[in-house]
Design an enzyme around this catalytic site. Structure first.
Site, PDB file in Angstrom:
ATOM      1  N   GLY A 184       5.606  -0.730   9.956  1.00 27.12           N
ATOM      2  CA  GLY A 184       4.521  -1.049  10.797  1.00 27.12           C
ATOM      3  C   GLY A 184       3.751  -2.080  11.365  1.00 27.12           C
ATOM      4  O   GLY A 184       3.873  -3.140  10.130  1.00 27.12           O
ATOM      5  N   THR A 220       3.150  -7.431   7.201  1.00 27.31           N
ATOM      6  CA  THR A 220       3.070  -6.784   6.832  1.00 27.31           C
ATOM      7  C   THR A 220       2.267  -6.243   5.745  1.00 27.31           C
ATOM      8  O   THR A 220       2.038  -7.356   4.665  1.00 27.31           O
ATOM      9  CB  THR A 220       3.888  -6.059   5.442  1.00 27.31           C
ATOM     10  OG1 THR A 220       3.944  -5.118   5.201  1.00 27.31           O
ATOM     11  CG2 THR A 220       4.593  -7.102   4.175  1.00 27.31           C
ATOM     12  N   ASP A 254       1.824  -4.304   3.527  1.00 21.18           N
ATOM     13  CA  ASP A 254       1.984  -4.105   2.400  1.00 21.18           C
ATOM     14  C   ASP A 254       2.339  -5.573   1.200  1.00 21.18           C
ATOM     15  O   ASP A 254       2.070  -5.725   0.191  1.00 21.18           O
ATOM     16  CB  ASP A 254       3.660  -3.436   2.016  1.00 21.18           C
ATOM     17  CG  ASP A 254       3.761  -1.778   2.389  1.00 21.18           C
ATOM     18  OD1 ASP A 254       2.806  -1.829   2.747  1.00 21.18           O
ATOM     19  OD2 ASP A 254       4.623  -1.760   2.760  1.00 21.18           O
ATOM     20  N   MET A 307      -1.513   3.149   1.878  1.00 20.94           N
ATOM     21  CA  MET A 307      -0.504   2.527   1.401  1.00 20.94           C
ATOM     22  C   MET A 307      -0.193   1.351   1.059  1.00 20.94           C
ATOM     23  O   MET A 307      -0.803   0.694  -0.286  1.00 20.94           O
ATOM     24  CB  MET A 307      -0.411   2.762   3.151  1.00 20.94           C
ATOM     25  CG  MET A 307      -0.326   3.280   3.865  1.00 20.94           C
ATOM     26  SD  MET A 307       0.136   2.589   5.675  1.00 20.94           S
ATOM     27  CE  MET A 307       0.318   4.802   6.451  1.00 20.94           C
ATOM     28  N   GLY A 308       1.647   1.591   0.124  1.00 22.98           N
ATOM     29  CA  GLY A 308       2.458   0.215  -0.272  1.00 22.98           C
ATOM     30  C   GLY A 308       3.039   0.439  -1.415  1.00 22.98           C
ATOM     31  O   GLY A 308       2.887   0.771  -2.036  1.00 22.98           O
ATOM     32  N   ARG A 309       3.802   1.539  -0.125  1.00 23.26           N
ATOM     33  CA  ARG A 309       5.236   2.255  -0.572  1.00 23.26           C
ATOM     34  C   ARG A 309       5.487   1.636  -2.424  1.00 23.26           C
ATOM     35  O   ARG A 309       5.131   2.364  -3.377  1.00 23.26           O
ATOM     36  CB  ARG A 309       6.517   1.624  -0.139  1.00 23.26           C
ATOM     37  CG  ARG A 309       8.133   2.494   0.026  1.00 23.26           C
ATOM     38  CD  ARG A 309       8.532   1.668   0.678  1.00 23.26           C
ATOM     39  NE  ARG A 309       8.368   2.402   1.909  1.00 23.26           N
ATOM     40  CZ  ARG A 309       8.333   4.113   2.506  1.00 23.26           C
ATOM     41  NH1 ARG A 309       8.851   4.434   2.142  1.00 23.26           N
ATOM     42  NH2 ARG A 309       7.668   4.043   3.422  1.00 23.26           N
ATOM     43  N   LEU A 327      -5.127   4.973   9.136  1.00 22.11           N
ATOM     44  CA  LEU A 327      -6.599   3.385   9.628  1.00 22.11           C
ATOM     45  C   LEU A 327      -6.530   2.207   8.897  1.00 22.11           C
ATOM     46  O   LEU A 327      -6.931   1.770   9.271  1.00 22.11           O
ATOM     47  CB  LEU A 327      -8.098   4.748   8.977  1.00 22.11           C
ATOM     48  CG  LEU A 327      -7.906   6.539   9.340  1.00 22.11           C
ATOM     49  CD1 LEU A 327      -9.238   6.517   8.470  1.00 22.11           C
ATOM     50  CD2 LEU A 327      -8.717   6.073  10.908  1.00 22.11           C
ATOM     51  N   GLN A 328      -6.471   2.365   7.798  1.00 21.25           N
ATOM     52  CA  GLN A 328      -5.931   0.663   6.650  1.00 21.25           C
ATOM     53  C   GLN A 328      -5.389  -0.023   8.087  1.00 21.25           C
ATOM     54  O   GLN A 328      -5.575  -2.075   7.663  1.00 21.25           O
ATOM     55  CB  GLN A 328      -5.371   1.328   5.489  1.00 21.25           C
ATOM     56  CG  GLN A 328      -3.995   0.921   5.407  1.00 21.25           C
ATOM     57  CD  GLN A 328      -3.688   2.180   4.039  1.00 21.25           C
ATOM     58  OE1 GLN A 328      -3.992   1.729   3.239  1.00 21.25           O
ATOM     59  NE2 GLN A 328      -3.540   3.657   4.965  1.00 21.25           N
ATOM     60  N   ARG A 329      -4.312   0.215   8.685  1.00 20.70           N
ATOM     61  CA  ARG A 329      -3.287  -0.726   9.160  1.00 20.70           C
ATOM     62  C   ARG A 329      -3.841  -0.892  10.945  1.00 20.70           C
ATOM     63  O   ARG A 329      -3.508  -1.852  11.772  1.00 20.70           O
ATOM     64  CB  ARG A 329      -1.582  -0.446   9.334  1.00 20.70           C
ATOM     65  CG  ARG A 329      -1.279   0.694   9.760  1.00 20.70           C
ATOM     66  CD  ARG A 329      -0.441   0.856   9.580  1.00 20.70           C
ATOM     67  NE  ARG A 329       1.025   1.725  10.607  1.00 20.70           N
ATOM     68  CZ  ARG A 329       1.958   1.934  10.246  1.00 20.70           C
ATOM     69  NH1 ARG A 329       2.231   2.024   9.200  1.00 20.70           N
ATOM     70  NH2 ARG A 329       2.423   3.344  11.238  1.00 20.70           N
TER      71      ARG A 329
HETATM   72  O1  F6P Z   1       5.143  -0.817   6.121  1.00 19.53           O
HETATM   73  C1  F6P Z   1       4.259  -1.271   5.751  1.00 19.53           C
HETATM   74  C2  F6P Z   1       3.765   0.622   5.674  1.00 19.53           C
HETATM   75  O2  F6P Z   1       2.365   0.560   6.459  1.00 19.53           O
HETATM   76  C3  F6P Z   1       3.977   0.882   3.942  1.00 19.53           C
HETATM   77  O3  F6P Z   1       3.021   0.697   3.653  1.00 19.53           O
HETATM   78  C4  F6P Z   1       4.332   2.991   4.495  1.00 19.53           C
HETATM   79  O4  F6P Z   1       4.906   3.010   3.162  1.00 19.53           O
HETATM   80  C5  F6P Z   1       4.607   2.979   5.757  1.00 19.53           C
HETATM   81  O5  F6P Z   1       4.538   1.387   6.220  1.00 19.53           O
HETATM   82  C6  F6P Z   1       4.170   4.140   6.369  1.00 19.53           C
HETATM   83  O6  F6P Z   1       5.099   3.676   7.982  1.00 19.53           O
HETATM   84  P1  F6P Z   1       5.101   5.096   8.637  1.00 19.53           P
HETATM   85  O7  F6P Z   1       3.907   5.211   9.147  1.00 19.53           O
HETATM   86  O8  F6P Z   1       6.225   4.563   9.644  1.00 19.53           O
HETATM   87  O9  F6P Z   1       5.650   6.627   8.139  1.00 19.53           O
END
Ligand code: F6P
Length: 417
Positions: free
Chosen positions: A20, A149, A151, A197-199, A309-311
């Protein structure tokens, strides 16, 4: 003298981005490029779409994009992965040695002996596998991981570049959402659920707590994946809050799970599939919870998913984060010049009154595939809030701003042609 000999012997290097994106991942590319230039490295390649693009020899020469300081400044302010990203898991050597032979053949043909990969847990696994293979097969190439990351779940390093900027965006957005949600007062009580986010790790969701201050009451509850989620408890908390106040704002992680290990978003009928790493695509927990609250309590609800948006919010990135992302990129090339391999750059925080950090290296075997969660001791489970330890940890990471370079009223970016 010894150093000079190394400089002469250095050939070409390649840098890639994986997983990501973040708002500052490109600053690490800038750091790699700058240090490589200082060391007079011959060619500095960028792999387009990470290791996947590498296998197709999809490379660019970074000199074509970054040879002047203006371009570097623009790239630092450009969100997402300038080089393109991938989620590609290298197979085990015993399952497909051909792919390793292909990678090393490409490296030899392009005379590349330094391979830098900017990524999170899964990407560090690529560095581990390739550096192990090189050592076991007498290959001279060096493999170095550069942390990134949003995360913030890589172990050993104090924090990960990308986290500070995403946190700054989250805390800013929560401040704004709280203002908006309160605007109609008792005339229109609203429960707003914000999904972050943050699995598996709650670092990002915890950052919602940073919005609290003299001009902001803060979020009413925070739900992290580190704590088992109970739907009935959630609804009854909302009901109790609704008796006291008309504006309720709750931050939840996309990765909250019920006692039987199910993601809350999977309880919704619109649950999605899995990505190349086998990760379930997490999305929809907030809208699911908003519909449960609305049907059980009759309250007006709203769900907001901060999602991409957050990333991608480079317009409000943290200067501290940008500078650290740049620094870890530089450090990786410095490590290469010292013939290090199978390592990732880590950030160390010194514990005196002022926030200060240094960068060093750590064995990739202790990092790849390991996820670091929020310490349970930093969570006030009863109040559903973060404790002071978390605030003290995260506040320094969101400090400072790097303003965009505006053109026609919008931030401008550096993009690949
Ligand atoms: O890699 C971090 C992350 O932003 C996680 O927080 C999120 O679950 C995941 O990527 C989402 O990934 P993608 O954009 O591939 O769906």
């Amino acid at each position: 003298m010894v150093y000079l000999i190394w400089v002469i012997k250095m050939r070409n290097i390649i840098v890639g981005q994986s997983g990501g994106p973040t708002a500052v991942i490109n600053s690490s590319v800038c750091g790699v490029y700058k240090k490589a230039k200082e060391l007079h490295i011959n060619k500095i390649y960028g792999m387009v779409y990470g290791i996947e693009g590498f296998l197709n020899e999809n490379f660019i020469d970074l000199d074509d994009y970054l040879s002047d300081d203006e371009s570097i400044e623009l790239l630092k302010r450009t969100p997402s992965s300038f080089l393109g990203s991938c989620r590609y898991k290298l197979p085990k050597v015993e399952d497909n040695e051909k792919i390793y032979e292909k990678i090393f053949d490409i490296l030899d043909r392009y005379e590349i002996d330094g391979f830098f990969y900017i990524g999170g847990n899964d990407s560090m696994d690529t560095i581990k596998m390739l550096s192990d293979y090189a050592l076991e097969h007498g290959k001279s190439q060096l493999f170095i991981g550069i942390p990134k990351t949003i995360d913030n779940d890589l172990p050993i390093t104090d924090h990960c570049p990308g986290y500070g900027s995403a946190s700054k965006y989250i805390a800013t957005s929560l401040k704004e959402i709280i203002r908006d949600n309160a605007s109609f007062g008792v005339k229109k009580p609203t429960v707003c659920i914000v999904e972050i986010m943050g699995r598996h790790a709650g670092w990002l969701t915890a950052a919602a707590s940073l919005c609290k201050g003299d001009d902001c009451e803060g979020v009413d509850a925070i739900y992290l994946p580190e704590v088992c989620f109970d739907l009935d408890e959630f609804v009854s908390r909302v009901e109790k809050l609704a008796k006291k106040k008309s504006s309720i704002v709750i931050a939840i992680s996309e990765g909250i799970k019920t006692g039987d290990g199910k993601f809350v978003c999977e309880l919704s009928s619109s649950s999605r599939g899995v990505d190349a790493f086998g990760h379930k695509q997490l999305s929809g927990a907030a809208s699911f919870l908003a519909s449960v609250v609305s049907s059980r309590t009759g309250l007006k609800t709203r769900a907001i998913e901060l999602s991409t948006l957050q990333r991608a919010a480079a317009h409000i990135c943290s200067l501290t984060d940008v500078e650290e992302a740049f620094r870890v990129g530089k450090k990786a090339v410095d490590a290469y010049s010292r013939r290090k391999t199978g390592v990732m750059v880590i950030i160390k925080r010194s514990y005196d009154t002022l926030y200060r950090t240094s960068v060093s290296l750590y064995d990739i075997h202790d990092i790849a595939n390991v996820e670091k969660g929020v310490p349970l001791g930093w969570i006030d489970k009863k109040k559903c809030q973060m404790k002071k330890q978390f605030i003290d940890y995260a506040k320094p990471l969101i400090q400072g701003e790097l303003l965009p370079i505006f053109k026609d009223g919008l931030p401008s970016h550096l993009v690949r042609k």
